[in-house]
Every structure is written in C-alpha cells, then in structure tokens.
Design a protein around this motif. Sequence first.
Motif, PDB file in Angstrom:
ATOM      1  N   SER A  39      -6.391   9.479   2.256  1.00  0.00           N
ATOM      2  CA  SER A  39      -5.026  10.009   2.280  1.00  0.00           C
ATOM      3  C   SER A  39      -4.232   9.316   1.175  1.00  0.00           C
ATOM      4  O   SER A  39      -4.019   8.110   1.210  1.00  0.00           O
ATOM      5  CB  SER A  39      -4.378   9.773   3.642  1.00  0.00           C
ATOM      6  OG  SER A  39      -4.160   8.396   3.845  1.00  0.00           O
ATOM      7  N   THR A  50       5.153  -1.213  -5.108  1.00  0.00           N
ATOM      8  CA  THR A  50       5.331  -0.920  -3.685  1.00  0.00           C
ATOM      9  C   THR A  50       4.025  -1.122  -2.925  1.00  0.00           C
ATOM     10  O   THR A  50       4.009  -1.704  -1.840  1.00  0.00           O
ATOM     11  CB  THR A  50       5.820   0.527  -3.500  1.00  0.00           C
ATOM     12  OG1 THR A  50       6.979   0.733  -4.304  1.00  0.00           O
ATOM     13  CG2 THR A  50       6.135   0.817  -2.057  1.00  0.00           C
ATOM     14  N   MET A  54       3.359  -3.862   0.021  1.00  0.00           N
ATOM     15  CA  MET A  54       2.823  -3.485   1.342  1.00  0.00           C
ATOM     16  C   MET A  54       1.504  -4.206   1.614  1.00  0.00           C
ATOM     17  O   MET A  54       1.234  -4.612   2.736  1.00  0.00           O
ATOM     18  CB  MET A  54       2.591  -1.969   1.408  1.00  0.00           C
ATOM     19  CG  MET A  54       3.853  -1.166   1.562  1.00  0.00           C
ATOM     20  SD  MET A  54       3.540   0.575   1.926  1.00  0.00           S
ATOM     21  CE  MET A  54       2.611   1.126   0.530  1.00  0.00           C
ATOM     22  N   ASP A  89      -4.538   1.693   3.219  1.00  0.00           N
ATOM     23  CA  ASP A  89      -3.907   3.006   3.158  1.00  0.00           C
ATOM     24  C   ASP A  89      -2.677   2.863   2.268  1.00  0.00           C
ATOM     25  O   ASP A  89      -1.797   2.047   2.540  1.00  0.00           O
ATOM     26  CB  ASP A  89      -3.515   3.442   4.569  1.00  0.00           C
ATOM     27  CG  ASP A  89      -2.945   4.843   4.621  1.00  0.00           C
ATOM     28  OD1 ASP A  89      -2.776   5.462   3.549  1.00  0.00           O
ATOM     29  OD2 ASP A  89      -2.680   5.323   5.731  1.00  0.00           O
ATOM     30  N   ARG A  91      -0.177   4.742   1.864  1.00  0.00           N
ATOM     31  CA  ARG A  91       1.085   5.198   2.451  1.00  0.00           C
ATOM     32  C   ARG A  91       1.702   4.155   3.368  1.00  0.00           C
ATOM     33  O   ARG A  91       2.909   3.981   3.398  1.00  0.00           O
ATOM     34  CB  ARG A  91       0.869   6.484   3.237  1.00  0.00           C
ATOM     35  CG  ARG A  91       0.497   7.646   2.362  1.00  0.00           C
ATOM     36  CD  ARG A  91       0.215   8.868   3.209  1.00  0.00           C
ATOM     37  NE  ARG A  91      -0.364   9.909   2.392  1.00  0.00           N
ATOM     38  CZ  ARG A  91       0.099  11.144   2.326  1.00  0.00           C
ATOM     39  NH1 ARG A  91       1.141  11.481   3.035  1.00  0.00           N
ATOM     40  NH2 ARG A  91      -0.474  12.017   1.559  1.00  0.00           N
ATOM     41  N   THR A  92       0.864   3.464   4.146  1.00  0.00           N
ATOM     42  CA  THR A  92       1.392   2.534   5.148  1.00  0.00           C
ATOM     43  C   THR A  92       1.115   1.073   4.822  1.00  0.00           C
ATOM     44  O   THR A  92       1.774   0.199   5.370  1.00  0.00           O
ATOM     45  CB  THR A  92       0.779   2.839   6.527  1.00  0.00           C
ATOM     46  OG1 THR A  92      -0.635   2.638   6.456  1.00  0.00           O
ATOM     47  CG2 THR A  92       1.086   4.255   6.962  1.00  0.00           C
ATOM     48  N   GLY A  93       0.120   0.786   4.002  1.00  0.00           N
ATOM     49  CA  GLY A  93      -0.247  -0.584   3.698  1.00  0.00           C
ATOM     50  C   GLY A  93      -1.179  -1.204   4.717  1.00  0.00           C
ATOM     51  O   GLY A  93      -1.528  -2.374   4.614  1.00  0.00           O
ATOM     52  N   LYS A  94      -1.594  -0.442   5.708  1.00  0.00           N
ATOM     53  CA  LYS A  94      -2.498  -0.963   6.739  1.00  0.00           C
ATOM     54  C   LYS A  94      -3.909  -1.087   6.184  1.00  0.00           C
ATOM     55  O   LYS A  94      -4.347  -0.277   5.372  1.00  0.00           O
ATOM     56  CB  LYS A  94      -2.515  -0.044   7.958  1.00  0.00           C
ATOM     57  CG  LYS A  94      -1.217  -0.019   8.718  1.00  0.00           C
ATOM     58  CD  LYS A  94      -1.320   0.861   9.927  1.00  0.00           C
ATOM     59  CE  LYS A  94       0.011   0.886  10.674  1.00  0.00           C
ATOM     60  NZ  LYS A  94      -0.048   1.800  11.819  1.00  0.00           N
TER      61      LYS A  94
END
Length: 163
Positions: A39, A50, A54, A89, A91-94
């Motif tokens: 994703s 960014t 994250m 990821d 988008r979320t940084g997880k």
Amino acid sequence: MLRFVHSLPGLLAAILMSILAVTGAILAVEPAIERANVSLPPRGVISVATVAAMASGKRGEVEKIVRTPTGSIIVHRAVNGRPIKERIDARTGKVLPPPVQSTFTQFVTNLHRSLLLGDGGRAAAGIGAVCMVILSVSGLIMLAKRLGGWRALYRRIRGSRAQ
C-alpha cells in the motif's frame, strides 16, 4: 555422426531450457504480486522526511531508507550496535511483518537456480549452455553442408517448406 552429435545435446538442452523457461516465467510474476500487496500513497503526497519521522518514532534513529522496486519501504537502523532492517507502511509508519516466501516459490527458485542440485545444478546449467553452443555450431555445419557450402548460406534457400 554429426546428426548424433547434434541431436543428443539438442534433446538435453531442450529439456533443460524448457525447465528454466517455465520456472523463470513463474518467478517473473512474483514481483508483480508483491507490488499489488504494497500500500503506497500517491507520489508527491508524503515526503521522505515525513516517512523518516514516522519510521524513527520510538524505535531509534534511522540510518537509511530504501524503496525497493516493488514499492516496499525498508528502514535501516542500528539498535544496541546491531543493524536491523524493517519493512514499514509508508502511510502509517507501522512496522510490517517481513515478507514470507511461500514454499512453492522457494521450490521454483531452487529449481530455477540450481535444478534442486546445489552447486551440481549450477554446473549442469553451465553444461547445458555448452550443449547449446555445440547444437548451434553443429546445426550450422549441417545446414551449410546441405545447402552446398558456406557461401550458400547467404543466398536464397531452394526447396519446399517441408525440407
């Protein structure tokens, strides 16, 4: 005699090249499947800074961020002096679990690289390449002989399509 020298390596090389072609085609699909499972935000929406912010979070300082050809984001960091690679990821940084290669893909990869024989399989692939050279040279010799000489290779070939 030349036909025997031409046909036996041709048969072996055909089998070997068929195996390598089919397994190569199967392995060529794998990056597309991996790319479909990643994703990613649209280009230009999230900056590298960014993603780095994250990714660093509470897990320590980021040394390097790599985007693989399939689109996965890999973060390199050192924790207690040991290098660690994590897939995240964007988008979320997880942190995502590492990609797991299926047993089928591992089997096909081993078959493609070494014919399931280790170093002996790699040697067999090399011998297959030598067989292909022998096949090409002996086929060219037989063609020149049938056409009436080496210069006849440059002229239009006479005869029917069946010949």
